[in-house]
Design a protein around this motif. Structure first.
Motif, PDB file in Angstrom:
ATOM      1  N   ASN A  28       0.824  -1.211   0.000  1.00 34.38           N
ATOM      2  CA  ASN A  28       0.000   0.000   0.000  1.00 34.38           C
ATOM      3  C   ASN A  28       0.859   1.261   0.000  1.00 34.38           C
ATOM      4  O   ASN A  28       0.509   2.261  -0.638  1.00 34.38           O
ATOM      5  N   LYS A  29       1.984   1.238   0.705  1.00 26.85           N
ATOM      6  CA  LYS A  29       2.901   2.387   0.755  1.00 26.85           C
ATOM      7  C   LYS A  29       3.512   2.635  -0.622  1.00 26.85           C
ATOM      8  O   LYS A  29       3.602   3.785  -1.075  1.00 26.85           O
ATOM      9  N   ILE A  30       3.928   1.591  -1.315  1.00 29.70           N
ATOM     10  CA  ILE A  30       4.496   1.730  -2.658  1.00 29.70           C
ATOM     11  C   ILE A  30       3.464   2.361  -3.587  1.00 29.70           C
ATOM     12  O   ILE A  30       3.759   3.304  -4.323  1.00 29.70           O
ATOM     13  N   ILE A  31       2.231   1.853  -3.545  1.00 31.04           N
ATOM     14  CA  ILE A  31       1.165   2.375  -4.402  1.00 31.04           C
ATOM     15  C   ILE A  31       0.858   3.832  -4.048  1.00 31.04           C
ATOM     16  O   ILE A  31       0.711   4.676  -4.939  1.00 31.04           O
ATOM     17  N   ALA A  32       0.791   4.148  -2.778  1.00 26.31           N
ATOM     18  CA  ALA A  32       0.511   5.531  -2.359  1.00 26.31           C
ATOM     19  C   ALA A  32       1.617   6.473  -2.825  1.00 26.31           C
ATOM     20  O   ALA A  32       1.339   7.587  -3.288  1.00 26.31           O
ATOM     21  N   ASP A  33       2.853   6.045  -2.717  1.00 24.61           N
ATOM     22  CA  ASP A  33       3.971   6.886  -3.144  1.00 24.61           C
ATOM     23  C   ASP A  33       3.981   7.062  -4.659  1.00 24.61           C
ATOM     24  O   ASP A  33       4.257   8.153  -5.164  1.00 24.61           O
ATOM     25  N   LEU A  34       3.667   6.005  -5.390  1.00 27.27           N
ATOM     26  CA  LEU A  34       3.564   6.126  -6.852  1.00 27.27           C
ATOM     27  C   LEU A  34       2.435   7.075  -7.228  1.00 27.27           C
ATOM     28  O   LEU A  34       2.590   7.925  -8.107  1.00 27.27           O
TER      29      LEU A  34
END
Length: 81
Positions: free
Chosen positions: A12-18
């Motif tokens: 979820n963090k990777i997706i939010a940062d992207l």
């Protein structure tokens, strides 16, 4: 669904940062080392493996590419722009 390479929280963090990078309309990249400590965990060693193992990340990137966003998944980073 949690996969064996990364937790839901990291996914979820990777997706939010992207998503934040895309919304900023700036070129940039996120680095694998910011999300996984490969040396201590012995976990997966590249973003391509994470990308293939994560249905949510795979779907998110596919959606963005369909919108015309240039996203490249490389070994140590995912670049936008």
């Amino acid at each position: 669904m949690e996969n064996e390479l990364i937790s839901n929280k990291v996914e979820n963090k990777i997706i939010a940062d992207l998503k934040g990078l895309i919304e900023s309309k700036k070129q940039g990249k996120i680095m694998l080392s910011d999300y996984l400590d490969i040396k201590s965990t012995g976990a997966c060693n590249d973003f391509a493996s994470v990308y293939e193992a994560s249905d949510k990340l795979h779907y998110f990137i596919k959606q963005q590419r369909e919108k015309g966003i240039a996203i490249e998944v490389r070994e140590n980073d995912i670049s936008v722009g």
